[in-house]
Write an enzyme that holds these catalytic residues in place. Structure first.
Site, PDB file in Angstrom:
ATOM      1  N   ASP A  37       0.807  -1.218   0.000  1.00 31.38           N
ATOM      2  CA  ASP A  37       0.000   0.000   0.000  1.00 31.38           C
ATOM      3  C   ASP A  37       0.843   1.274   0.000  1.00 31.38           C
ATOM      4  O   ASP A  37       0.363   2.340   0.335  1.00 31.38           O
ATOM      5  CB  ASP A  37      -0.968   0.009   1.190  1.00 31.38           C
ATOM      6  N   HIS A 240      24.300   3.338 -19.172  1.00 34.96           N
ATOM      7  CA  HIS A 240      23.201   3.576 -18.234  1.00 34.96           C
ATOM      8  C   HIS A 240      23.403   2.800 -16.929  1.00 34.96           C
ATOM      9  O   HIS A 240      22.448   2.309 -16.333  1.00 34.96           O
ATOM     10  CB  HIS A 240      21.855   3.229 -18.875  1.00 34.96           C
ATOM     11  N   ASP A 257      26.787  11.046 -13.553  1.00 34.32           N
ATOM     12  CA  ASP A 257      25.773  11.722 -14.364  1.00 34.32           C
ATOM     13  C   ASP A 257      24.574  11.897 -13.444  1.00 34.32           C
ATOM     14  O   ASP A 257      23.878  10.929 -13.138  1.00 34.32           O
ATOM     15  CB  ASP A 257      25.437  10.849 -15.581  1.00 34.32           C
ATOM     16  N   ASP A 268      20.957  18.378 -15.732  1.00 41.91           N
ATOM     17  CA  ASP A 268      21.522  17.110 -16.206  1.00 41.91           C
ATOM     18  C   ASP A 268      23.013  17.340 -16.441  1.00 41.91           C
ATOM     19  O   ASP A 268      23.398  17.886 -17.468  1.00 41.91           O
ATOM     20  CB  ASP A 268      20.792  16.720 -17.503  1.00 41.91           C
ATOM     21  N   HIS A 347      27.049   7.425 -28.599  1.00 43.39           N
ATOM     22  CA  HIS A 347      25.784   8.147 -28.398  1.00 43.39           C
ATOM     23  C   HIS A 347      25.865   9.530 -29.025  1.00 43.39           C
ATOM     24  O   HIS A 347      26.913   9.938 -29.506  1.00 43.39           O
ATOM     25  CB  HIS A 347      25.417   8.223 -26.908  1.00 43.39           C
ATOM     26  N   HIS A 351      20.515  16.530 -26.036  1.00 43.63           N
ATOM     27  CA  HIS A 351      19.062  16.418 -26.176  1.00 43.63           C
ATOM     28  C   HIS A 351      18.441  17.677 -25.596  1.00 43.63           C
ATOM     29  O   HIS A 351      19.083  18.398 -24.836  1.00 43.63           O
ATOM     30  CB  HIS A 351      18.548  15.166 -25.449  1.00 43.63           C
ATOM     31  N   HIS A 358      14.787  14.326 -21.107  1.00 46.92           N
ATOM     32  CA  HIS A 358      14.796  14.316 -22.567  1.00 46.92           C
ATOM     33  C   HIS A 358      13.540  15.059 -22.970  1.00 46.92           C
ATOM     34  O   HIS A 358      12.468  14.476 -23.079  1.00 46.92           O
ATOM     35  CB  HIS A 358      14.825  12.883 -23.114  1.00 46.92           C
ATOM     36  N   GLU A 387      27.060  16.871 -24.355  1.00 44.42           N
ATOM     37  CA  GLU A 387      27.643  15.790 -23.565  1.00 44.42           C
ATOM     38  C   GLU A 387      28.443  14.773 -24.369  1.00 44.42           C
ATOM     39  O   GLU A 387      28.060  13.613 -24.449  1.00 44.42           O
ATOM     40  CB  GLU A 387      26.531  15.070 -22.794  1.00 44.42           C
ATOM     41  N   TYR A 391      34.424   6.045 -24.272  1.00 44.98           N
ATOM     42  CA  TYR A 391      34.297   4.860 -23.417  1.00 44.98           C
ATOM     43  C   TYR A 391      35.160   3.759 -24.006  1.00 44.98           C
ATOM     44  O   TYR A 391      34.868   3.263 -25.101  1.00 44.98           O
ATOM     45  CB  TYR A 391      32.822   4.429 -23.342  1.00 44.98           C
ATOM     46  N   ARG A 408      32.671  11.171 -19.633  1.00 48.12           N
ATOM     47  CA  ARG A 408      31.662  12.011 -20.283  1.00 48.12           C
ATOM     48  C   ARG A 408      31.673  13.348 -19.557  1.00 48.12           C
ATOM     49  O   ARG A 408      31.867  13.397 -18.347  1.00 48.12           O
ATOM     50  CB  ARG A 408      30.264  11.368 -20.214  1.00 48.12           C
ATOM     51  N   GLU A 410      29.255  16.759 -19.388  1.00 49.25           N
ATOM     52  CA  GLU A 410      27.929  17.219 -19.832  1.00 49.25           C
ATOM     53  C   GLU A 410      27.524  18.496 -19.119  1.00 49.25           C
ATOM     54  O   GLU A 410      27.597  18.580 -17.899  1.00 49.25           O
ATOM     55  CB  GLU A 410      26.880  16.130 -19.525  1.00 49.25           C
TER      56      GLU A 410
HETATM   57 CA    CA Z   1      22.912  13.077 -18.488  1.00 50.07          CA
END
Ligand code: CA
Length: 447
Positions: A37, A240, A257, A268, A347, A351, A358, A387, A391, A408, A410
């Site tokens: 619940d 991810h 990130d 972000d 990638h 965005h 996004h 970004e 890798y 990365r 960003e």
């Molecule tokens: Ca990001």
């Protein structure tokens, strides 16, 4: 936080203008059970919130365009018993006065009132296909109306996607939204700097994640904008990664990130830094490359560029770097053509950013199949991320000293009349600044 009633009302007016006629129905998000619940922390639907500023679940907004335009909110009833347990509810009357709707009703009256509103409307706008529950509810209303056809009631014979109209509005941020995004960016930037000062070898990734949550909540952000990625060493090569449960080792990099949500607006940011406070020479080589790619990309964020220009600029720098570092072989054109660079950069470079991480908005100027490269131009008050990354997984064609380096960088960027504004520039970024900040925090610990 004061609700900017005028702004939300103006957005509804703008939607009315772009609809020209017909009726739009926008549901907010449902509450979702986590287990037994207890619910997941509630997050309203971005489209619904964009038009209303109203955060309560079980709400629907209906916008009627045409000769007698009006906006109508359906919300939960005042309920002292429920409010004792769960907290304040506006109820229809207070919601109408506070949020300045033309009409408000109890959500329990929706099925009855909606039929009157839908009758004889030429066109219905809603988010078809977003939710089975809402789809079948709307279909039910249309079918109920059809049974009245013999009484001369006309059913909307055209259905359009309301998101398409709102997406274009959401793409251009108002001063009110930009202010929120600056503040959201500043909080997240502070959290990244905090993490750099906090981290040391043998810590767990989740300990660093906790520092982010601490900084977000103490600064008034309502939530992380998405699941934070706190990835030490080889984990940074999983794009991810979200387990955040590994130990951080001396000599490894840490990629984070993470961004927060402030009054609905996301930041972000990604930063990558050495766990022990000092980049190794191989780490530094790759880091400087990614940073140069990011600088090149940001310099393309201006009103003379199309959407893809920052990506192309980043790619140009990265590919030359991959060749120089002996990660890729051949000429720049050959590597671009063959796509060999994708082994290390798989990638895109950004965005849209806003109420959703996004965010809403088309990237192409038209959807014509003949002209796939028809990217839309950047315009003032659009907000996006920049970004680039690199890798390097262990592989036979890769020099060993680069193995498991994942980087990365960003930032969140606002397009302005004269170039751009980096909304997250407070987050330390150059090798010298990162090492200085980390070194200073270590000295502080020793004294
Ligand atoms: Ca990001």
């Amino acid at each position: 936080m004061n609700i900017n009633i005028t702004e939300f009302k103006a957005r509804r007016q703008k939607l009315i203008t772009s609809m020209t006629e017909g009726i739009a129905i926008i549901f907010t998000a449902p509450e979702v059970i986590r287990n037994r619940d207890s619910h997941y922390s509630y997050r309203f639907d971005s489209y619904f919130y964009y038009l209303t500023g109203f955060k309560e679940p079980e709400s629907v907004v209906i916008i009627v365009a045409g000769n007698e335009p009006k906006s109508i909110l359906f919300c939960r009833d005042k309920d002292l018993e429920r409010e004792i347990w769960d907290g304040f509810r506006y109820g229809a009357d207070a919601a109408r006065d506070t949020f300045d709707f033309d009409e408000t009703y109890s959500i329990n009256e929706l099925d009855v009132v909606v039929l009157k509103l839908l009758a004889n409307q030429p066109k219905l706008y809603f988010s078809l296909g977003e939710s089975d529950v809402n789809d079948s509810r709307v279909t039910g209303w249309l079918n109920a109306l059809r049974t009245q056809a013999r009484n001369g009631v006309a059913v909307p014979d055209e259905v359009g996607d309301v998101r398409k109209l709102i997406d274009e509005m959401r793409l251009y941020k108002s001063p009110y939204e930009i202010d929120l995004m600056r503040r959201s960016g500043a909080i997240a930037a502070r959290a990244h700097n905090r993490a750099m000062q906090f981290v040391k070898p043998s810590m767990m990734e989740y300990e660093v994640e906790a520092e982010f949550l601490h900084e977000f909540y103490r600064s008034g952000a309502q939530a992380p904008a998405y699941t934070s990625i706190v990835a030490g060493g080889a984990n940074a090569c999983t794009l991810h990664y979200s387990a955040n449960n590994a130990k951080l080792h001396e000599g490894d990099l840490l990629l984070i990130d993470a961004g927060c949500e402030l009054e609905g607006y996301a930041s972000d940011i990604t930063r990558t830094f050495p766990v022990n406070g000092k980049f190794s020479s191989a780490q530094k080589e790759v880091y400087e490359l990614v940073l140069a790619a990011q600088h090149a990309a940001i310099s393309q964020v201006n009103i003379t560029s199309h959407w893809n220009a920052p990506h192309e600029a980043a790619l140009d720098v990265l590919i030359q770097g991959f060749i120089d570092l002996k990660l890729c072989k051949g000429s720049k054109d050959a590597v671009l053509e063959s796509g060999d660079y994708r082994q290390f950069y798989m990638h895109r470079t950004g965005h849209w950013l806003g109420l959703d991480v996004h965010d809403a908005g088309e990237y192409k100027a038209t959807k014509s199949k003949e002209n796939l490269a028809n990217w839309r131009m950047l315009e003032p008050n659009m907000t996006l991320t920049v970004e680039p990354g690199c890798y390097i997984r262990p592989a036979d064609n890769v020099p060993k000293h680069f193995w498991n380096i994942g980087i990365r960088i960003e930032d969140d960027v606002l397009v302005t009349e004269h170039g751009c504004e980096v909304l997250t520039s407070n987050a330390v970024k150059s090798v010298a600044d990162i090492e200085a900040l980390m070194q200073a925090s270590r000295l502080k610990l020793m004294t």
